[in-house]
Structure formats: structure tokens, C-alpha cells
Design a protein around this motif. Structure first.
Motif, PDB file in Angstrom:
ATOM      1  N   ASP A 172     -23.859 -33.942  54.274  1.00  0.00           N
ATOM      2  CA  ASP A 172     -24.188 -32.886  53.099  1.00  0.00           C
ATOM      3  C   ASP A 172     -24.609 -33.591  52.181  1.00  0.00           C
ATOM      4  O   ASP A 172     -25.639 -33.260  51.440  1.00  0.00           O
ATOM      5  CB  ASP A 172     -23.367 -31.772  53.001  1.00  0.00           C
ATOM      6  CG  ASP A 172     -23.945 -30.507  52.474  1.00  0.00           C
ATOM      7  OD1 ASP A 172     -25.291 -30.120  52.956  1.00  0.00           O
ATOM      8  OD2 ASP A 172     -23.263 -29.598  52.066  1.00  0.00           O
ATOM      9  N   LYS A 175     -28.060 -35.121  51.100  1.00  0.00           N
ATOM     10  CA  LYS A 175     -29.352 -34.613  50.886  1.00  0.00           C
ATOM     11  C   LYS A 175     -29.799 -34.607  49.419  1.00  0.00           C
ATOM     12  O   LYS A 175     -31.061 -34.407  49.142  1.00  0.00           O
ATOM     13  CB  LYS A 175     -28.768 -32.883  51.321  1.00  0.00           C
ATOM     14  CG  LYS A 175     -28.516 -32.550  52.410  1.00  0.00           C
ATOM     15  CD  LYS A 175     -28.121 -31.412  52.785  1.00  0.00           C
ATOM     16  CE  LYS A 175     -27.848 -30.720  54.161  1.00  0.00           C
ATOM     17  NZ  LYS A 175     -27.200 -29.543  54.632  1.00  0.00           N
ATOM     18  N   ALA A 180     -35.157 -33.114  51.888  1.00  0.00           N
ATOM     19  CA  ALA A 180     -34.565 -31.680  52.550  1.00  0.00           C
ATOM     20  C   ALA A 180     -34.129 -30.819  51.458  1.00  0.00           C
ATOM     21  O   ALA A 180     -33.921 -29.948  51.748  1.00  0.00           O
ATOM     22  CB  ALA A 180     -33.492 -32.034  53.382  1.00  0.00           C
ATOM     23  N   VAL A 181     -33.965 -31.518  50.166  1.00  0.00           N
ATOM     24  CA  VAL A 181     -33.629 -30.486  49.066  1.00  0.00           C
ATOM     25  C   VAL A 181     -34.828 -29.547  48.672  1.00  0.00           C
ATOM     26  O   VAL A 181     -35.409 -30.014  47.763  1.00  0.00           O
ATOM     27  CB  VAL A 181     -33.148 -31.324  47.815  1.00  0.00           C
ATOM     28  CG1 VAL A 181     -32.700 -30.227  46.843  1.00  0.00           C
ATOM     29  CG2 VAL A 181     -31.977 -32.113  48.440  1.00  0.00           C
ATOM     30  N   THR A 183     -34.811 -25.756  49.222  1.00  0.00           N
ATOM     31  CA  THR A 183     -34.477 -24.402  49.144  1.00  0.00           C
ATOM     32  C   THR A 183     -33.072 -24.214  48.182  1.00  0.00           C
ATOM     33  O   THR A 183     -32.090 -25.219  48.170  1.00  0.00           O
ATOM     34  CB  THR A 183     -34.022 -23.774  50.389  1.00  0.00           C
ATOM     35  OG1 THR A 183     -32.785 -24.436  50.763  1.00  0.00           O
ATOM     36  CG2 THR A 183     -35.214 -23.924  51.303  1.00  0.00           C
ATOM     37  N   GLU A 185     -30.698 -22.571  48.950  1.00  0.00           N
ATOM     38  CA  GLU A 185     -29.453 -22.586  49.949  1.00  0.00           C
ATOM     39  C   GLU A 185     -28.887 -23.986  50.150  1.00  0.00           C
ATOM     40  O   GLU A 185     -27.746 -24.069  49.972  1.00  0.00           O
ATOM     41  CB  GLU A 185     -29.719 -22.189  51.141  1.00  0.00           C
ATOM     42  CG  GLU A 185     -28.734 -21.698  52.288  1.00  0.00           C
ATOM     43  CD  GLU A 185     -29.203 -21.438  53.650  1.00  0.00           C
ATOM     44  OE1 GLU A 185     -28.419 -21.297  54.582  1.00  0.00           O
ATOM     45  OE2 GLU A 185     -30.428 -20.889  53.839  1.00  0.00           O
ATOM     46  N   VAL A 186     -29.917 -24.793  50.204  1.00  0.00           N
ATOM     47  CA  VAL A 186     -29.412 -26.262  50.324  1.00  0.00           C
ATOM     48  C   VAL A 186     -29.037 -26.947  49.076  1.00  0.00           C
ATOM     49  O   VAL A 186     -27.848 -27.447  49.100  1.00  0.00           O
ATOM     50  CB  VAL A 186     -30.758 -27.365  50.797  1.00  0.00           C
ATOM     51  CG1 VAL A 186     -30.187 -28.553  50.806  1.00  0.00           C
ATOM     52  CG2 VAL A 186     -30.985 -26.568  52.158  1.00  0.00           C
ATOM     53  N   ARG A 187     -29.419 -26.449  48.104  1.00  0.00           N
ATOM     54  CA  ARG A 187     -28.863 -26.910  46.592  1.00  0.00           C
ATOM     55  C   ARG A 187     -27.403 -26.462  46.342  1.00  0.00           C
ATOM     56  O   ARG A 187     -26.864 -27.157  45.946  1.00  0.00           O
ATOM     57  CB  ARG A 187     -30.053 -26.558  45.465  1.00  0.00           C
ATOM     58  CG  ARG A 187     -31.171 -27.426  45.572  1.00  0.00           C
ATOM     59  CD  ARG A 187     -32.316 -26.689  44.497  1.00  0.00           C
ATOM     60  NE  ARG A 187     -33.483 -27.405  44.671  1.00  0.00           N
ATOM     61  CZ  ARG A 187     -34.757 -26.473  44.867  1.00  0.00           C
ATOM     62  NH1 ARG A 187     -34.483 -25.261  45.305  1.00  0.00           N
ATOM     63  NH2 ARG A 187     -35.750 -27.317  45.189  1.00  0.00           N
ATOM     64  N   SER A 189     -25.391 -25.709  48.736  1.00  0.00           N
ATOM     65  CA  SER A 189     -24.547 -26.289  49.551  1.00  0.00           C
ATOM     66  C   SER A 189     -24.177 -27.500  49.428  1.00  0.00           C
ATOM     67  O   SER A 189     -23.003 -28.058  49.284  1.00  0.00           O
ATOM     68  CB  SER A 189     -25.343 -26.487  51.005  1.00  0.00           C
ATOM     69  OG  SER A 189     -24.514 -27.152  51.928  1.00  0.00           O
ATOM     70  N   VAL A 190     -25.049 -28.177  48.612  1.00  0.00           N
ATOM     71  CA  VAL A 190     -24.581 -29.720  48.110  1.00  0.00           C
ATOM     72  C   VAL A 190     -23.866 -29.523  46.928  1.00  0.00           C
ATOM     73  O   VAL A 190     -22.814 -30.352  46.974  1.00  0.00           O
ATOM     74  CB  VAL A 190     -26.087 -30.366  47.733  1.00  0.00           C
ATOM     75  CG1 VAL A 190     -25.440 -31.600  46.792  1.00  0.00           C
ATOM     76  CG2 VAL A 190     -26.890 -30.772  48.738  1.00  0.00           C
TER      77      VAL A 190
END
Length: 406
Positions: A172, A175, A180-181, A183, A185-187, A189-190
Motif C-alpha cells: 500500500d 502507491k 495508481a493514486v 481516487t 479511496e486510494v489516497r 487508504s495510503v
């Protein structure tokens, strides 16, 4: 070469084989402005070495890098993440970098790693139990990943039950270097992963202060003592070394196996002379590196290779391209495990040479020694795709290999 030229630096096909693109850039535009990332791409060995030694190109870039990727927000989680990442040795210039590197390197001396070798060999042997039963494995999921996470976990004495969590966290944390960064949601999550891992390590460090052992966390704690400039660094640098070490080792081990499968004559030569194993590792590091580039932030308008780099721009020095620069390596696209000299720059140049380089080499060496006990290697009839999405890391997402007994 114009900024609108058809240069592919983001597709799956590029990550599968970036070297023709690197060759095109090196011959036509060795200092190339890549509009999608608003950065400069370097592909010539001499330019890359010059940038790594030039104080106009700084490693103090955490705020700019995370900000440009959209990871940071106006919230407490972002402040906490930036406060952590800004202290990583990866994001320091001298003299702070020198001080932190001395702390980190205490656990990665040649003597320390040689003492670790028997434990690593045992770990590799346990990991091979599946292939001995089935005759086939996914080199990534069944072999490289378990070796990489357990090796670093053994060095830091991480509880065995928590190691899968560290594997997820390590993946994770990559990222922010990746396309891949994209959305929220991903940001989110990081940022959450950064918080969770630091919180876990802070608690673990306190336990080791109370009951030290012979692990790297305990050594980092001992290195802090008596030096106010190093207060709290046991947590921060453990965070970096665990997070960074896993993916690089996984990819390099997998890339090495694949390189030998693609060059069966070199695999035969290695079988005939196991003394060539370290040469095979160095050639795989050069020819099929797990690391594509290093990056720096230009802090003062500077000319590189005849091109002006303005202050505030990122420069991505493609070390994988430098490894195939014909000015440095004769017949650079040839995979040759007897190549000498082999002064590749996969682990960087100068003061920022990767602290974990010797550990990666040791892991690949012990893994290869074990795999070479199988008389035959064959690629299974299953596709392998490179999980490329950033300019830093490169390796197949899976690699299915059979090991027939006869």
C-alpha cells in the motif's frame, strides 16, 4: 525531441520492456520533458551520475512529491503522514542524511548479514516445501514474497502472526510513487496505512526499549541513545526499511529467475559453474533491475546535458537506462553472467546508495542456490504481466514456473 512526441512511459508494454524506449530517449532526447508528470527524464549514464552528485538536486522532496500526487489534504491524517515521511532517510540531504544513514547501516554491515545467512537459508528451504510437493509454483506469491517479507521480519523480529499485515502495508505504501493514486479511496487508504504502521511500530519500539534483543529495532534504539538529533528515529527508520525492503527484494528475485529462464544458455553455464552465482546476480541487477529510477527535486535552475532544468521541477534519473548505456557497457542488451566489470547503478550512486542493497543480494543468492537444486526450470503456460505503474519499481505480478524432476 518535442514534448508532444509519441513516447510511451506509462503502459503495460512499457513496463514489460522499457529498454527500447530508453534507448530512443538516450539517443534522441537524453534530457526529456515528460508533460503528463511535468518532470524531466534522464537516460544517459553520465547525466544521471552528475545529478546524483549535484546539490542543486535535492532529496528533501517529501512535501512536493506527496503533494504532486494528491495524497495530502488539509487534515490531521495528512499532517501526520507528511511529518513521518519528511524524516525518512530517503528524503534527506547531508548532513542529516549522513547521520541517519550511519544509524540505519548498523544492521546491514557485511558481518551482520553473514551472521543472518544461515537463518535466511533455512527460511528459503521452508518456502520451497510447496514446489517439492507440487513441482510448480508462482515465483512471486509462493516464493519471492514469502522470502522477502520473512527476511526483513526476522531482522526486525516482527511477530510471525503480524507479517501478512506488514506485507499489505508495504504494498500500500508504494502507491504514492505510482500512477495508481487516482481516487480518494486510494489516497485515504495510503494515509491510513501510514498511520497504522507507524502506530504499530511506535508500540513495538517501546516494548523493545523495555526488553531489547539482537534485532534491528533494538539496534536503532541503542543508536538513538545519547544523541538528541536521533530521538524517535527508531520508529521512523524502521518504517522505511521494512516498507522499502519488501517490494525491491520481491521484484529482484523474480526478475532474476525470469532473466535466467529467458536465457537458457546462461542458466546452463550457471549450473555448470555455481561459482558464477554472484556474477549472475549482478548481471540480473543490471539487465533486469527491480528499480527503474531515482528522483530528485531541482532547487536551483541548473543545466543538465545542455538542457535547463528550472527550480521546482522533478528529475527522474532512469538508472535502468544507465545500466544499458553503450558508453559504459559493451553490447549492453546482452545478458552475460560473466560480465566484468559490471558497474551498474541499480542501487544508486554515491551517498544515497541503497542501505538494503546487500540484503537484496543475499536474499537472491540464497534463493538461487536453492532453486538450482532442481534440475530443470520451465515457464508454465500462463501469462505474466508486469505490475508497472510508477517510475521506481518493476517486476511481474506473477510468474508460474514448473520444476520437473526428470
Amino acid at each position: 525531441m518535442s514534448a508532444s512526441a509519441d513516447i510511451d512511459l506509462m503502459s503495460e508494454s512499457f513496463f514489460a520492456n522499457p529498454f527500447p524506449t530508453f534507448e530512443r530517449l538516450r539517443t534522441q532526447a537524453p534530457v526529456y520533458f515528460f508533460e503528463p508528470f511535468q518532470c524531466f527524464i534522464l537516460t544517459r549514464g553520465a547525466d544521471i551520475e552528475a545529478v546524483t552528485k549535484n546539490p542543486s538536486f535535492s532529496s528533501r522532496r517529501a512535501n512536493e512529491m506527496l503533494g504532486s500526487l494528491g495524497v495530502l489534504r488539509e487534515d490531521a491524517a495528512s499532517e501526520e503522514m507528511l511529518a513521518t515521511w519528511s524524516r525518512l532517510v530517503f528524503f534527506q540531504d547531508p548532513p542529516r542524511h549522513t547521520l541517519l544513514r550511519q544509524l540505519v547501516m548498523k544492521g546491514f554491515t557485511p558481518a551482520a548479514l553473514e551472521r543472518f545467512r544461515p537463518r535466511l537459508a533455512s527460511l528459503v528451504e521452508r518456502t520451497l516445501e510447496k514446489v517439492r510437493r507440487q513441482g510448480e509454483l508462482d515465483v512471486v506469491a509462493d516464493f519471492a514474497e514469502p522470502i522477502a517479507i520473512n527476511a526483513i521480519a526476522e531482522l526486525f523480529a516482527l511477530p510471525e502472526a503480524d507479517r501478512p499485515r506488514f506485507m499489505r502495508w508495504s504494498k500500500d505504501l508504494l502507491k504514492p510513487t505510482s500512477s495508481a493514486v487516482r481516487t480518494d479511496e486510494v489516497r485515504n487508504s495510503v494515509r491510513r496505512t501510514s498511520h497504522d504502521m507507524v502506530t504499530y511500530l511506535r508500540d513495538l519500539v517501546e516494548k523493545r526499549r523495555a526488553a531489547p534483543g539482537d534485532d534491528l529495532i533494538s539496534q536503532f534504539i541503542a543508536g538513538e541513545e545519547g544523541n538528541l538529533q536521533l530521538a524517535g528515529e527508531a520508529v521512523i527508520q524502521s518504517f522505511q526499511m521494512i516498507g522499502a525492503g519488501f517490494v525491491t527484494s520481491t521484484n529482484q528475485l523474480t526478475n532474476t529467475v525470469l532473466a535466467l529462464l529467458k536465457h537458457p544458455e546462461q542458466l546452463r553455464e550457471l549450473r555448470g559453474d555455481p561459482g558464477l552465482i554472484r556474477g549472475a546476480i549482478e548481471e540480473s541487477l543490471r539487465h533486469e533491475p527491480a528499480i527503474l529510477s531515482i528522483n530528485r527535486l531541482c532547487v536551483q535552475d541548473t543545466e543538465v546535458g545542455g538542457t535547463r532544468i528550472p527550480q521546482g521541477r522533478f528529475v527522474h534519473a532512469m538508472t535502468a537506462a544507465a545500466n544499458r548505456d553503450p558508453e559504459v557497457f559493451p553490447d549492453p542488451d546482452r545478458f552475460d553472467i560473466t560480465r566484468a566489470p559490471n558497474r551498474h547503478v541499480t542501487f544508486g550512486v554515491g551517498a544515497h546508495y541503497c542501505p538494503g542493497a546487500s540484503l537484496v543480494r543475499l536474499e537472491v543468492e540464497e534463493a538461487l542456490r536453492a532453486l538450482l537444486t532442481f534440475p530443470r526450470w520451465e515457464l508454465a503456460d500462463r501469462p505474466y504481466n508486469y505490475q508497472g505503474s510508477n517510475f521506481q519499481d518493476r517486476g511481474p505480478g506473477s510468474l508460474h514456473v514448473r520444476f520437473p524432476s526428470n
